[in-house]
Design an enzyme around this catalytic site. Structure first.
Site, PDB file in Angstrom:
ATOM      1  N   ARG A  52       1.004  -1.239   0.176  1.00  0.00           N
ATOM      2  CA  ARG A  52      -0.044   0.094   0.198  1.00  0.00           C
ATOM      3  C   ARG A  52       0.892   1.455  -0.045  1.00  0.00           C
ATOM      4  O   ARG A  52       0.712   1.975  -0.615  1.00  0.00           O
ATOM      5  CB  ARG A  52      -1.430   0.071   1.185  1.00  0.00           C
ATOM      6  CG  ARG A  52      -1.669   0.944   1.017  1.00  0.00           C
ATOM      7  CD  ARG A  52      -3.297   0.553   2.124  1.00  0.00           C
ATOM      8  NE  ARG A  52      -2.516   1.039   3.581  1.00  0.00           N
ATOM      9  CZ  ARG A  52      -3.510   0.986   4.884  1.00  0.00           C
ATOM     10  NH1 ARG A  52      -4.785   0.915   4.270  1.00  0.00           N
ATOM     11  NH2 ARG A  52      -2.574   1.118   5.356  1.00  0.00           N
ATOM     12  N   LYS A 151      -2.677   7.622   0.713  1.00  0.00           N
ATOM     13  CA  LYS A 151      -2.117   7.085   2.488  1.00  0.00           C
ATOM     14  C   LYS A 151      -1.396   8.222   2.446  1.00  0.00           C
ATOM     15  O   LYS A 151      -0.742   8.256   2.225  1.00  0.00           O
ATOM     16  CB  LYS A 151      -1.925   6.261   2.733  1.00  0.00           C
ATOM     17  CG  LYS A 151      -2.572   6.002   4.572  1.00  0.00           C
ATOM     18  CD  LYS A 151      -2.231   4.623   5.197  1.00  0.00           C
ATOM     19  CE  LYS A 151      -2.130   4.736   6.537  1.00  0.00           C
ATOM     20  NZ  LYS A 151      -3.497   5.597   7.002  1.00  0.00           N
ATOM     21  N   GLU A 184     -15.945   5.577   5.375  1.00  0.00           N
ATOM     22  CA  GLU A 184     -15.660   5.161   6.506  1.00  0.00           C
ATOM     23  C   GLU A 184     -15.277   6.077   7.611  1.00  0.00           C
ATOM     24  O   GLU A 184     -15.852   7.315   7.541  1.00  0.00           O
ATOM     25  CB  GLU A 184     -13.784   4.981   5.709  1.00  0.00           C
ATOM     26  CG  GLU A 184     -13.262   6.503   5.083  1.00  0.00           C
ATOM     27  CD  GLU A 184     -11.605   5.750   4.737  1.00  0.00           C
ATOM     28  OE1 GLU A 184     -10.928   4.788   4.617  1.00  0.00           O
ATOM     29  OE2 GLU A 184     -11.610   6.408   3.558  1.00  0.00           O
TER      30      GLU A 184
HETATM   31  N1  PMP Z   1      -9.485   4.602   6.838  1.00  0.00           N
HETATM   32  C1  PMP Z   1      -8.307   5.665   6.692  1.00  0.00           C
HETATM   33  C2  PMP Z   1      -9.219   6.973   6.102  1.00  0.00           C
HETATM   34  C3  PMP Z   1      -7.573   5.202   7.655  1.00  0.00           C
HETATM   35  O1  PMP Z   1      -6.322   6.541   7.509  1.00  0.00           O
HETATM   36  C4  PMP Z   1      -7.135   4.349   8.289  1.00  0.00           C
HETATM   37  C5  PMP Z   1      -5.950   3.711   9.106  1.00  0.00           C
HETATM   38  N2  PMP Z   1      -5.089   3.446   8.200  1.00  0.00           N
HETATM   39  C6  PMP Z   1      -8.039   3.193   8.356  1.00  0.00           C
HETATM   40  C7  PMP Z   1      -9.215   3.623   7.573  1.00  0.00           C
HETATM   41  C8  PMP Z   1      -7.959   1.830   8.256  1.00  0.00           C
HETATM   42  O2  PMP Z   1      -6.838   1.163   7.965  1.00  0.00           O
HETATM   43  P1  PMP Z   1      -5.834   0.035   8.313  1.00  0.00           P
HETATM   44  O3  PMP Z   1      -6.568  -1.082   8.312  1.00  0.00           O
HETATM   45  O4  PMP Z   1      -5.201  -0.670   7.258  1.00  0.00           O
HETATM   46  O5  PMP Z   1      -5.207   0.060   9.278  1.00  0.00           O
END
Ligand code: PMP
Length: 286
Positions: A52, A151, A184
């Protein structure tokens, strides 16, 4: 043991881990990052996190100074140098020093930073009693403007939503997308359970591809549970039997109230609890 941070090719004391004010990561939020966990000395889903990170970097034409294998080695070194087995690891890659203009191509030396520190978990009561969420007016970034799959170091979109949540008296928000569907949380993905079926917004809703989200979908399917990726509305959230959020730091956290509506029985539900147990078993005994 004093924290040591990897920056610019070496491990330095926390107080010396500094980025220039001319770094475009500081000037413009130009860069990408990852949040990763280590459990008992093993970095959880490291390949997925690195994929990622490298995809985020590729999407913004940012060169990461090390290759994946080198980053992996350096992450394990960061754990060792800091004497950590259970840790939260923050990786960031900034565009590097440039002029005061936007042009990223003037920044010749991207900076890779790796911070390994103790994990501060959400208070236990959130896991026992469940979270309250509110939907907020700030929509998730339109994928054609800044794709939420990247990200990036620019989290203002999420911060604006977080401000709305906190000023409304809760700690996390549900962000909708430009079409009004559920996207989300500000730092986590969202799931509901209805009549035994798990549902979560699809990637096409404009969300971050959460690593925990994927683990939870796989765990559910392994248990012969139906797990769907489908567009959800606020109505679907309000009428769910159960709801929970997922993320690297939060793991699986139950949600019991959204916009004042009690979800299900108002207590963490059996499917959420079962998935949490499975998740704990997976991370603590990989
Ligand atoms: N959505 C957002 C906007 C985030 O910042 C995160 C945290 N990284 C997640 C979802 C959850 O992703 P992950 O399970 O990879 O931590």
């Amino acid at each position: 043991m004093a924290t040591k941070v990897y920056i610019n090719g070496e491990f330095v004391a926390k107080k010396d881990a500094k980025i220039s004010v001319f770094d475009h990561g500081v000037l413009y939020g130009d860069g990408v990052f990852e949040g990763i966990r280590a459990y008992g000395g093993v970095v959880f889903k490291l390949d997925e996190h690195l994929d990622r990170l490298f995809d985020s970097a590729r999407a913004i034409m940012l060169r990461i100074p090390l290759d994946k294998e080198q980053v992996k080695k350096t992450i394990y070194q960061a754990l060792e140098v800091n004497g950590l087995e259970d840790a939260y690891i923050r990786l960031l890659v900034t565009r590097g020093i440039g002029s005061l203009g936007l042009d990223p191509f003037e920044c010749k030396h991207p900076q890779l930073v790796i911070i390994a520190d103790k994990i501060t978990l959400y208070p236990r009561e959130f896991y026992q009693k469940g979270l309250e969420l509110v939907t907020v007016a700030t929509i998730r970034n339109h994928p054609s403007a800044l794709n939420p799959r990247i990200k990036s170091l620019n989290y203002l979109n999420n911060i604006l939503a977080k401000i709305e949540a906190i000023t409304a008296g809760v700690i996390e928000a549900v962000m909708l997308n430009h079409e009004g569907f559920v996207a989300e949380g500000t730092g986590d993905n969202i799931f509901i359970v209805r009549e035994g079926t798990l549902s979560t917004p699809p990637m096409s809703a404009g969300i971050l591809g959460g690593i925990t989200r994927k683990v939870v979908i796989d765990l559910a399917r392994r248990e012969q549970m139906e797990a769907r990726e489908e567009n959800l509305t606020r109505y679907d959230l309000y009428c769910a039997d159960e709801c929970f959020v997922t993320g690297t730091a939060a793991e699986i956290c139950p949600v019991v109230k959204i916009d004042g509506r009690v979800i299900g029985t108002g207590k963490p539900g059996p499917v959420t609890e079962k998935l949490s147990e499975l998740f704990t078993a997976l991370t603590r005994n990989p």
